[in-house]
Scaffold this motif. Structure first.
Motif, short mmCIF file in Angstrom:
data_model
loop_
_atom_site.label_atom_id
_atom_site.label_comp_id
_atom_site.label_asym_id
_atom_site.label_seq_id
_atom_site.Cartn_x
_atom_site.Cartn_y
_atom_site.Cartn_z
N GLY A 1 32.95 2.45 32.90
CA GLY A 1 34.00 2.43 32.38
C GLY A 1 33.15 3.14 30.09
O GLY A 1 32.86 2.75 30.35
N GLU A 2 33.86 4.25 30.26
CA GLU A 2 33.90 4.30 28.83
C GLU A 2 33.90 3.44 27.62
O GLU A 2 35.74 3.80 27.58
N VAL A 3 33.93 2.48 26.59
CA VAL A 3 34.64 1.98 25.76
C VAL A 3 34.99 3.34 24.71
O VAL A 3 34.03 3.80 24.03
N VAL A 4 36.38 3.28 24.43
CA VAL A 4 36.98 3.84 23.28
C VAL A 4 37.54 3.80 22.12
O VAL A 4 37.77 4.00 21.57
N GLY A 5 37.33 2.05 21.99
CA GLY A 5 38.17 1.82 21.48
C GLY A 5 37.58 -0.06 21.35
O GLY A 5 37.23 -0.67 22.26
N VAL A 6 37.16 -0.67 19.57
CA VAL A 6 36.61 -1.60 19.18
C VAL A 6 37.03 -2.90 18.76
O VAL A 6 37.45 -2.03 17.69
N HIS A 7 37.91 -3.89 19.37
CA HIS A 7 38.48 -4.96 18.20
C HIS A 7 37.73 -5.56 17.74
O HIS A 7 36.59 -6.00 18.77
N ILE A 8 36.94 -6.31 16.70
CA ILE A 8 36.47 -7.33 16.00
C ILE A 8 37.19 -8.32 15.31
O ILE A 8 38.03 -8.30 14.60
N ASP A 9 37.24 -9.30 15.26
CA ASP A 9 37.24 -10.49 14.91
C ASP A 9 36.67 -10.84 13.67
O ASP A 9 35.25 -10.53 13.14
N ASP A 10 37.21 -10.23 11.80
CA ASP A 10 36.33 -9.87 11.35
C ASP A 10 35.88 -11.16 10.61
O ASP A 10 34.97 -11.53 10.06
N ALA A 11 36.53 -12.76 11.23
CA ALA A 11 35.46 -13.34 11.10
C ALA A 11 34.62 -13.39 12.34
O ALA A 11 33.75 -14.60 11.25
N MET A 12 33.97 -13.14 12.78
CA MET A 12 33.13 -12.82 13.33
C MET A 12 31.90 -12.39 12.65
O MET A 12 30.58 -11.92 13.32
N LEU A 13 31.77 -11.68 11.28
CA LEU A 13 30.73 -10.93 10.99
C LEU A 13 30.80 -11.46 10.14
O LEU A 13 31.05 -12.48 8.66
N THR A 14 29.01 -11.31 9.73
CA THR A 14 28.29 -12.19 8.83
C THR A 14 27.49 -10.70 8.13
O THR A 14 26.31 -10.11 8.26
N ASP A 15 27.78 -10.32 6.50
CA ASP A 15 27.13 -9.04 6.36
C ASP A 15 27.19 -8.19 6.84
O ASP A 15 26.56 -6.87 7.28
N GLY A 16 28.49 -8.00 7.16
CA GLY A 16 28.72 -6.46 7.80
C GLY A 16 28.19 -6.79 9.96
O GLY A 16 28.22 -5.29 10.41
N LEU A 17 27.53 -7.71 10.05
CA LEU A 17 27.10 -7.55 11.46
C LEU A 17 27.70 -8.67 11.92
O LEU A 17 28.32 -9.79 11.94
N PHE A 18 28.20 -8.31 13.57
CA PHE A 18 28.48 -9.16 14.32
C PHE A 18 27.47 -10.53 14.49
O PHE A 18 27.01 -10.00 15.01
N ASP A 19 27.69 -10.98 14.72
CA ASP A 19 27.42 -13.04 14.51
C ASP A 19 27.39 -13.29 15.78
O ASP A 19 28.32 -14.17 16.23
N ALA A 20 26.86 -13.29 16.86
CA ALA A 20 26.79 -14.10 17.91
C ALA A 20 27.49 -15.43 17.94
O ALA A 20 27.45 -16.03 18.67
N VAL A 21 26.44 -16.34 16.73
CA VAL A 21 25.82 -17.11 16.72
C VAL A 21 27.77 -18.68 15.86
O VAL A 21 28.71 -19.07 16.58
N LYS A 22 27.90 -17.02 15.09
CA LYS A 22 29.50 -17.61 14.75
C LYS A 22 30.37 -17.36 16.28
O LYS A 22 31.85 -18.05 16.64
N ALA A 23 30.18 -17.03 16.69
CA ALA A 23 31.15 -16.19 17.88
C ALA A 23 31.10 -17.56 18.75
O ALA A 23 32.45 -17.64 19.78
N GLY A 24 29.64 -17.71 19.26
CA GLY A 24 29.07 -18.67 20.52
C GLY A 24 29.43 -18.05 21.66
O GLY A 24 30.23 -18.05 22.51
N ASN A 25 28.88 -16.80 21.93
CA ASN A 25 29.15 -15.89 22.76
C ASN A 25 28.65 -16.77 24.16
O ASN A 25 27.56 -17.52 23.97
N VAL A 26 29.34 -16.43 25.23
CA VAL A 26 29.38 -17.29 26.36
C VAL A 26 28.84 -16.53 27.57
O VAL A 26 29.11 -15.73 27.44
N ALA A 27 27.71 -17.10 28.24
CA ALA A 27 27.30 -16.35 29.35
C ALA A 27 27.08 -17.70 30.15
O ALA A 27 27.17 -18.53 30.47
N ARG A 28 27.28 -16.98 31.73
CA ARG A 28 26.88 -17.77 33.00
C ARG A 28 25.39 -17.96 33.56
O ARG A 28 25.09 -16.41 33.07
N LEU A 29 25.16 -19.01 34.20
CA LEU A 29 24.00 -19.17 34.30
C LEU A 29 24.85 -18.82 36.33
O LEU A 29 24.82 -18.93 36.93
N GLY A 30 23.48 -20.15 36.66
CA GLY A 30 23.93 -20.57 37.93
C GLY A 30 24.59 -21.42 38.35
O GLY A 30 24.67 -22.69 37.42
#
Length: 202
Positions: free
Chosen positions: A152-181
């Motif tokens: 799919g082509e992304v046509v719209g993006v939503h970001i929680d403003d609380a997850m921005l640090t100096d205008g950058l999306f902050d993966a540590v604040k968000a705590g991005n979760v990933a799948r392992l084995g």
């Protein structure tokens, strides 16, 4: 050790998903033509282009997410962050078709701007997508692999403003979760930066 996947590995559990890891989780929300809403996590997910912004998720078998996306031509990718990891796991239940996983997992469906499927209001970010193609990969012997790759082509993006640090999306604040084995997951707790080198012709 060395093994050929078609011949077996001799280990207690298949290590393939542990080797190809961490994998971002595409928490896919879709809606059927009859109005049924579905929400399910997919660990075979990623982005593969920035312009246009293209993403894909892969369904082993045509599950509701793939079939609903085929019906309506739309889906939403919700980011799984630290605060919603339990709800994400709950939404992975093998519920019968037509069950609303938003309600089952205690999540809030929020309206999207440009597509019909709702997004997860509690997610730190969400990508509204329109289907560009659905691929059916083949095995080495030419047989159908039983996999549906929804692009799919992304046509719209939503970001929680609380997850921005100096205008950058902050993966540590968000705590991005990933799948392992196996039954394992990982979470972004720290990051580091490196600049790509440039070839100096001089």
């Amino acid at each position: 050790m060395f093994y050929e996947p078609a011949k077996g590995h001799g280990l207690p559990h298949d290590p393939s998903k542990a080797i190809v890891a961490p994998r971002p989780i595409g928490w896919i929300s879709t809606i059927a033509l009859n109005g049924d809403v579905n929400l399910a996590p997919y660990s075979f997910f990623n982005a593969f282009s920035t312009n246009p912004f293209l993403v894909w998720f892969s369904s082993e078998g045509e599950k509701d997410s793939a079939s609903f996306a085929r019906e309506t031509g739309e889906f939403v990718v919700n980011l799984v962050g630290r605060a919603v990891v339990e709800q994400m796991n709950r939404s992975a239940v093998d519920a019968p078709r037509g069950v609303n996983e938003f309600a089952y997992a205690g999540l809030t469906p929020a309206p999207s701007r440009l597509v019909a499927p709702p997004r997860v209001a509690e997610a730190p970010a969400a990508l509204e997508c329109k289907v560009t193609e659905i691929l059916r990969p083949k095995a080495l012997d030419g047989s159908d692999a039983g996999v549906f790759v929804v692009t799919g082509e992304v046509v719209g993006v939503h970001i929680d403003d609380a997850m921005l640090t100096d205008g950058l999306f902050d993966a540590v604040k968000a705590g991005n979760v990933a799948r392992l084995g196996y039954m394992d997951y990982s979470m972004v707790n720290e990051t580091f930066a490196m600049r790509r080198p440039r070839w100096d012709k001089d």
